[in-house]
Design a protein around this motif. Sequence first.
Motif, PDB file in Angstrom:
ATOM      1  N   ARG A 162       0.822  -1.215   0.000  1.00 24.61           N
ATOM      2  CA  ARG A 162       0.000   0.000   0.000  1.00 24.61           C
ATOM      3  C   ARG A 162       0.857   1.268   0.000  1.00 24.61           C
ATOM      4  N   LYS A 163       1.891   1.255  -0.816  1.00 23.19           N
ATOM      5  CA  LYS A 163       2.772   2.411  -0.922  1.00 23.19           C
ATOM      6  C   LYS A 163       2.895   2.831  -2.378  1.00 23.19           C
ATOM      7  N   LEU A 164       3.040   4.136  -2.590  1.00 22.58           N
ATOM      8  CA  LEU A 164       3.339   4.633  -3.919  1.00 22.58           C
ATOM      9  C   LEU A 164       4.765   5.149  -3.922  1.00 22.58           C
ATOM     10  N   TYR A 165       5.450   4.910  -5.015  1.00 24.07           N
ATOM     11  CA  TYR A 165       6.882   5.173  -5.117  1.00 24.07           C
ATOM     12  C   TYR A 165       7.148   6.171  -6.232  1.00 24.07           C
ATOM     13  N   ILE A 166       8.045   7.116  -5.965  1.00 23.64           N
ATOM     14  CA  ILE A 166       8.383   8.087  -7.006  1.00 23.64           C
ATOM     15  C   ILE A 166       9.810   8.580  -6.842  1.00 23.64           C
ATOM     16  N   ASP A 167      10.536   8.577  -7.946  1.00 22.30           N
ATOM     17  CA  ASP A 167      11.818   9.267  -8.064  1.00 22.30           C
ATOM     18  C   ASP A 167      11.482  10.614  -8.693  1.00 22.30           C
ATOM     19  N   LEU A 168      11.765  11.686  -7.979  1.00 22.86           N
ATOM     20  CA  LEU A 168      11.319  13.003  -8.428  1.00 22.86           C
ATOM     21  C   LEU A 168      11.954  13.442  -9.740  1.00 22.86           C
TER      22      LEU A 168
END
Length: 312
Positions: A162-168
Motif C-alpha cells: 500500500r505504498k506509492l513510489y516516485i523518483d522526483l
Amino acid sequence: MRWQGRRQSDNVEDQRGEGDGGFPGGIGRGGFRLPTGGGFSTARGGGFSGIVILAAIFLFLKFCTNIDPMQILVGSGEDGGTLSPSQTQSPSGGDTSVKSNDEMTQFVRTILAETEDVWSGIFQAEGQTYPAPTMVLFNGQVRSACGFASAASGPFYCPGDRKLYIDLSFYDELDKKFGASGDFAQAYVLAHEVGHHVQNLIGVLPKFNQMRQNMSEADANAMSVRVELQADCFAGIWGHFTEQKGILETGDLEEALNAAQKIGDDTLQRKMQGYVVPESFNHGTSQQRATWFKRGFDSGKLDSCDTFNSKI
C-alpha cells in the motif's frame, strides 16, 4: 496551483540516499506493479460494492482464456512505450541523492495531503475510513513488496505494501522531454497513483490479480487499459474537489489534460519507435486518458468511472 502554505502529509518515507544509485533504462509512465510474493489486501464492502461487483462481473464474463501473467506488469518499461532518463536530478535542480525538504519535496507532500483529505471525505460519506497510502521518495532504485524497481519504472503503486513510489527526477523528464509541464500536471501523476490505491481498497486490483491468471496476453492488456483509465478517472475526481477548494488556477486543468495526452500509449509508441501496436497498449491512448480524467473531473462521482462496463 495555490498549494504553498497548505498541510503537508506525514505519510512519507524519504529513502533518497539509501540506495546504490540508478542504472540505464527508460522511465515508465507509472501505474501499479503486481506483487512478486504475498497477496493483496481484501476488498472492502459498503458503498463501493457496486463498482466492485461490476468489475468482477466484467472480468468473469470476458476473460476466460490462457495467459502468461508476467506480460501485464504495468509500468515496467516492457511495453515499448517508455521515457528515457538522462539524469537523476530533481525538477528543482536539487540533488536527490540526499534527503531534503526542497520545494519539490514540499510540493509532493502537499499534494499527497490533498488526496488524503479528498478521499477521506469520500470514504466517510460511505460510512468508511480511508487508510491513506505511504509515499516513498527514492533516488535511482528501490525495493518494494512488489519487487525491485529502478527509476525506469516511473512512479508506481504497490498494492502489496500500500505504498506509492516516485523518483522526483521523473518530473524533469515529463517536462523537458515530453512537454508536460506545470504543477497540476505533476499533481495528476500522484493522484493517478493514489487512484490505484483506491482501486486496491475497493477490490478492483485484487480481482484483476485473481482473474489475470486466466487471461490471454491481448485480453490482459485490454483489461490493464481499463484499470489504468479508471485510475485516471479517480485522479479526475480528486481534481474536481480540489477545484472546489479554490486551489486551482487558470490553465491548471489544461496542464493535466496535456500530461494525460503526452503519456498515452499511442503517443509514446509513435515517439519512441515511429509506429503504434494497439494490441500492446496497456495504459490507454492519449485521447482515452484525457477523456477519462476529464470525466472524473467534471462529475466528481465514482459511478462515472466504471471503465469496465463502458465503451472506452
